[in-house]
Write an enzyme that holds these catalytic residues in place. Structure first.
Site, short mmCIF file in Angstrom:
data_model
loop_
_atom_site.label_atom_id
_atom_site.label_comp_id
_atom_site.label_asym_id
_atom_site.label_seq_id
_atom_site.Cartn_x
_atom_site.Cartn_y
_atom_site.Cartn_z
CD1 TRP A 187 10.86 8.08 15.46
CD2 TRP A 187 11.89 7.29 13.63
NE1 TRP A 187 10.91 9.10 14.53
CE2 TRP A 187 11.53 8.64 13.40
CE3 TRP A 187 12.53 6.58 12.61
CZ2 TRP A 187 11.81 9.30 12.20
CZ3 TRP A 187 12.81 7.24 11.40
CH2 TRP A 187 12.46 8.59 11.21
CD GLU A 228 13.39 7.65 18.69
OE1 GLU A 228 13.56 6.49 18.26
OE2 GLU A 228 14.26 8.54 18.61
CE LYS A 230 12.86 13.27 13.44
NZ LYS A 230 13.78 12.39 12.73
CG ASP A 261 16.46 11.13 19.67
OD1 ASP A 261 17.10 12.19 19.77
OD2 ASP A 261 16.77 10.22 18.88
CG HIS A 264 13.51 13.00 18.30
ND1 HIS A 264 13.00 11.75 18.04
CD2 HIS A 264 14.59 13.13 17.48
CE1 HIS A 264 13.73 11.15 17.11
NE2 HIS A 264 14.71 11.97 16.77
CG HIS A 288 17.16 6.83 20.82
ND1 HIS A 288 16.61 6.71 19.57
CD2 HIS A 288 17.45 5.56 21.23
CE1 HIS A 288 16.54 5.42 19.25
NE2 HIS A 288 17.03 4.72 20.24
CG ASP A 296 16.98 15.09 15.41
OD1 ASP A 296 17.86 14.70 16.19
OD2 ASP A 296 16.14 14.33 14.89
CG ASP A 298 20.62 12.07 14.92
OD1 ASP A 298 20.34 11.56 16.01
OD2 ASP A 298 19.76 12.39 14.07
CG ASP A 328 19.41 7.86 17.38
OD1 ASP A 328 20.11 7.59 16.39
OD2 ASP A 328 18.21 8.20 17.30
#
Ligand code: RNT
Ligand code: ZN
Length: 420
Positions: A187, A228, A230, A261, A264, A288, A296, A298, A328
């Site tokens: 990433w 990955e 995004k 992810d 993302h 992820h 985003d 997390d 993640d």
């Protein structure tokens, strides 16, 4: 809850599921074979051990200042092992390149080798778990202008290509030692904050860099490469070089794993429905699993509808052996060991719930066009004693049932974390 009441409740629950043709004992055996890759970076707020104190950057930022952050590899290993001891099943651990052990010497990222991760490999072997890996294309002076593999500066671009190659070799060494392939996930943060004229140029550079990075021969039975995508990041709101379309095309053309992810994509877009499409064209993918709150962000993964939908898609599609599940998230505002346990347990609960579904029956109703019965059955199974099966799973795999694990985390906090 006493042991005998967990067992008694389970035998009644097993009966309820059997009435729908679901064998809970086989489901638990299946569940036990699914490893979740637990991310190292939850343990220290994505700091790493490259230099004292670590530095954050590249659009990745943990918020919160809960005491007890792991300050070195020994502390991080102890914390992660404590978390894993409270989670049923054998799992994996996902490392980032900045979690090296440099022995007091400055090691450039393009000079990294398996020897800098010897302590991690020994630790993993001791626990009997597999390691996954991630090159770190952020928190570095060479990434200061927001460009790495897509940099127009040839020196910078080359440096990051070399870092990627070094990391794939580390992944290969992990895989060789642990006898399961290491998934090494690329990433990069590359992108632009504001209106971007040349959206094509950086993508051509990224394609060229990836081709160079992946040209180095690596044993596929030891290391699997993932890429990955995004949508946007802090400081790359307008343009991200490695977009979904870019990496989807790249992964299909070059037989790489695509990493999806959950944070993302556009805020209302979820990854669950992407799985059955991308797996028509790709052998394997990496997930992820994350939780975005409004963006985003997390947040720690919890058992919500999005997580359930991901697990259902993996199970219903028969994709368990083609989907690598990684977590993640990074939350520095709560106990970090608890954050790991909450996230991995939630992922397992989602998988358990999906495995307990009478999928064959539901599919049959769908094929017959009986959508009324399909909806009724889906509603009915929501209130089956799923929690009882989960408790029994924890009990039978010798990890704390119910809230008991939290007591152990609190004790660890008193004895270890608050003393840091
Ligand atoms: C960043 C990506 C990436 C990182 C980790 C630390 O937006 O999601 O996967 O979170 O590499
Ligand atoms: Zn990610």
């Amino acid at each position: 809850m006493s042991n005998s009441s967990v067992e008694q409740s389970y035998s009644l629950a097993r009966q309820r599921y059997a009435e729908l043709g679901v064998n809970t004992d086989s489901v638990l055996q299946l569940l036990e074979g699914i490893p979740i890759s637990m991310q190292c970076w939850q343990g220290d707020d994505v700091g790493g051990f490259e230099s004292v104190g670590g530095l954050s950057g590249g659009g990745i930022m943990a918020t919160g200042n809960y005491p007890g952050r792991a300050r070195n590899p020994e502390e991080l290993r102890a914390d992660a092992a404590r978390a894993m001891s409270l989670i049923p099943g054998k799992h994996r651990f996902s490392l980032h390149a900045i979690y090296l052990e440099h022995g007091g010497k400055k090691i450039e990222r393009n000079q990294l080798g398996p020897e800098h991760f010897q302590g991690w490999m020994d630790w993993a072997a001791e626990l009997g778990i597999g390691l996954d890996f991630n090159p770190t294309f952020f928190s570095h002076p060479m990434a200061a202008d927001g460009f790495t593999l897509a940099s127009r500066d040839e020196g910078i671009r080359r440096f990051w290509v070399e870092h990627g190659i070094a990391c794939r070799k580390i992944g290969e060494a992990f895989g060789r030692r642990q006898k399961t392939p290491c998934v090494t996930n690329v990433w990069i943060p590359d992108g632009m904050k504001d209106l971007t004229i040349d959206r094509k140029g950086p993508r051509e550079l990224l394609q060229k860099s990836l081709d160079e990075l992946f040209a180095a021969p690596i044993d596929r039975s030891c290391n699997l490469d993932a890429v990955e995508s995004k949508l946007f990041g802090i400081g790359s709101e307008t343009y991200v070089v490695g977009s979904h379309e870019f990496y989807l095309g790249y992964a299909v053309e070059n037989k790489k794993l695509l990493c999806l992810d959950a944070g993302h994509f556009h805020p209302t877009e979820t990854i669950a429905d992407k799985i059955s499409s991308v797996l028509l064209f790709l052998e394997e993918i990496l997930l992820h699993v994350s939780r975005g709150v409004r963006w985003d962000s997390d947040h720690v993964v919890i058992l919500n509808d999005d997580l359930r939908a991901i697990a259902e898609e993996i199970v219903r599609g028969g994709f368990l052996d083609r989907v690598h599940i990684g977590l993640d998230f990074f939350d520095a505002s709560i106990n970090r060991v608890a954050a790991w346990v909450i996230g991995v347990r939630a992922m397992l609960k989602a998988l358990l719930s999906a495995l307990l579904e009478p999928t064959a029956k539901l599919r049959e109703l769908e094929v017959q066009g009986d959508f009324t019965s399909r909806l009724v059955l889906l509603e009915e199974i929501k209130t089956l004693p799923f929690g009882v099966v989960w408790d029994y799973y924890c009990h039978s795999r010798n990890v704390p049932v119910g809230l008991k694990w939290l007591e152990q985390v609190k004790e660890y906090e008193r004895q270890v974390l608050t003393r840091r």
